[in-house]
Design a protein around this motif. Sequence first.
Motif, mmCIF file in Angstrom:
data_model
loop_
_atom_site.group_PDB
_atom_site.id
_atom_site.type_symbol
_atom_site.label_atom_id
_atom_site.label_comp_id
_atom_site.label_asym_id
_atom_site.label_seq_id
_atom_site.Cartn_x
_atom_site.Cartn_y
_atom_site.Cartn_z
ATOM 1 N N ALA A 1 41.097 26.095 -8.381
ATOM 2 C CA ALA A 1 39.844 25.864 -9.111
ATOM 3 C C ALA A 1 39.800 26.694 -10.390
ATOM 4 O O ALA A 1 39.393 26.198 -11.455
ATOM 5 C CB ALA A 1 38.647 26.198 -8.218
ATOM 6 N N VAL A 2 40.231 27.956 -10.312
ATOM 7 C CA VAL A 2 40.263 28.827 -11.497
ATOM 8 C C VAL A 2 41.256 28.305 -12.530
ATOM 9 O O VAL A 2 40.959 28.256 -13.734
ATOM 10 C CB VAL A 2 40.612 30.277 -11.087
ATOM 11 C CG1 VAL A 2 40.907 31.129 -12.318
ATOM 12 C CG2 VAL A 2 39.473 30.896 -10.286
ATOM 13 N N ILE A 3 42.446 27.883 -12.067
ATOM 14 C CA ILE A 3 43.465 27.361 -12.997
ATOM 15 C C ILE A 3 42.950 26.114 -13.707
ATOM 16 O O ILE A 3 43.072 25.983 -14.934
ATOM 17 C CB ILE A 3 44.774 27.050 -12.236
ATOM 18 C CG1 ILE A 3 45.431 28.342 -11.756
ATOM 19 C CG2 ILE A 3 45.746 26.264 -13.122
ATOM 20 C CD1 ILE A 3 46.639 28.126 -10.852
ATOM 21 N N LEU A 4 42.366 25.182 -12.947
ATOM 22 C CA LEU A 4 41.870 23.937 -13.546
ATOM 23 C C LEU A 4 40.708 24.200 -14.498
ATOM 24 O O LEU A 4 40.606 23.580 -15.567
ATOM 25 C CB LEU A 4 41.452 22.956 -12.450
ATOM 26 C CG LEU A 4 42.593 22.406 -11.579
ATOM 27 C CD1 LEU A 4 42.033 21.550 -10.455
ATOM 28 C CD2 LEU A 4 43.568 21.600 -12.426
ATOM 29 N N LEU A 5 39.823 25.123 -14.121
ATOM 30 C CA LEU A 5 38.709 25.476 -15.011
ATOM 31 C C LEU A 5 39.229 26.061 -16.310
ATOM 32 O O LEU A 5 38.742 25.725 -17.405
ATOM 33 C CB LEU A 5 37.784 26.478 -14.304
ATOM 34 C CG LEU A 5 36.525 26.898 -15.077
ATOM 35 C CD1 LEU A 5 35.617 25.701 -15.326
ATOM 36 C CD2 LEU A 5 35.768 27.989 -14.324
ATOM 37 N N PHE A 6 40.242 26.914 -16.211
ATOM 38 C CA PHE A 6 40.858 27.493 -17.413
ATOM 39 C C PHE A 6 41.472 26.402 -18.280
ATOM 40 O O PHE A 6 41.345 26.431 -19.509
ATOM 41 C CB PHE A 6 41.923 28.517 -17.027
ATOM 42 C CG PHE A 6 42.682 29.059 -18.206
ATOM 43 C CD1 PHE A 6 42.114 30.033 -19.025
ATOM 44 C CD2 PHE A 6 43.945 28.581 -18.522
ATOM 45 C CE1 PHE A 6 42.798 30.527 -20.130
ATOM 46 C CE2 PHE A 6 44.647 29.070 -19.621
ATOM 47 C CZ PHE A 6 44.072 30.042 -20.425
#
Length: 327
Positions: free
Chosen positions: A150-155
Amino acid sequence: MGPEEKAATILNATFVRPAKFYLSGFSNMPHEKYYYVFLGLIYIMTVLGNCFLMSVIYLVRTLHTPKFMIVFSLALADLCGSTALIPKVLDTFLFDRNEIVYEACLSYMFFVWFFGSVQSWTLVTMAYDRFIAICFPLSYHSIVTKPTIAVILLFVWIFSLTLLALAVKLLDRLSFCGSLLIQSFFCDHGPVYRLACNDTSVNYIIAILVFVVIMCIPLILIALTYVCIGIALSRIASGVERLKALKTCTSHLILVAIFFLPLVGTNLAALTSFIHANARIINSTLTHTIPALLNPIIYSLKTEEVLNSIRRLCKNIRLRTITPSKK
């Protein structure tokens, strides 16, 4: 003063902002409208396919995994990217409305390249998922978790938004006092900034930066992950296990090939030699549309998890339809 210059709004003695741009499209290509009808059919299938895939992932709880979070993000980017591009292309060239308001042109450019950037970096995220799964199988579930993905995709989404917003914002400092005819099928960054009368060196630098960030770096990172995957597979003694692990990468490799190779090839050809405008337009339109169409097909027909989920979903719907509801 010609009609194009009269349409411009002169803000000061040296700065001219046009009211409209004009899109050229194909140059003397016979039966070009059949090609736009073909794009329209691709768009309809793209919308149906990606909406279906996202619905399956959303409705089936067993697909609520990090891997399918990435697939969902790619399907969403594919759907939005096609929607940003194809309807406007059809409106412009099927109905001979090739003029576009200045502000709408910049918005058009932003959304097409923004979703293209998200698609590119989501493919990198997929490569990361495969890399961990094959090279570190015992640690996969502790490394590739839902919060991490989720953090990677948000970034990826925020980074793409920032980069493309900067590229488009820098166009707003340019003065357009000559031709307003964009030699492309949409408001592409390069053809637009080259029409400016004042210094475009900053825009040239940002164009190179965008190309490197969206095309080159993701492709290099994906290539490196597959080098590592290849080394890891070579150490597996069993040929059956090696083939089984390799099959998990097939869908991703197909998507990478159809997304990156035409775009990189077209840009390199444009930089090193002459490429006909019609060939560039056909290549670019297909590169912006075909991957978005094939993504749900590949992940629906080649992934056993999705196929089994679709069967279960259809079975549940059939049972609910047949079984009378209790009062």
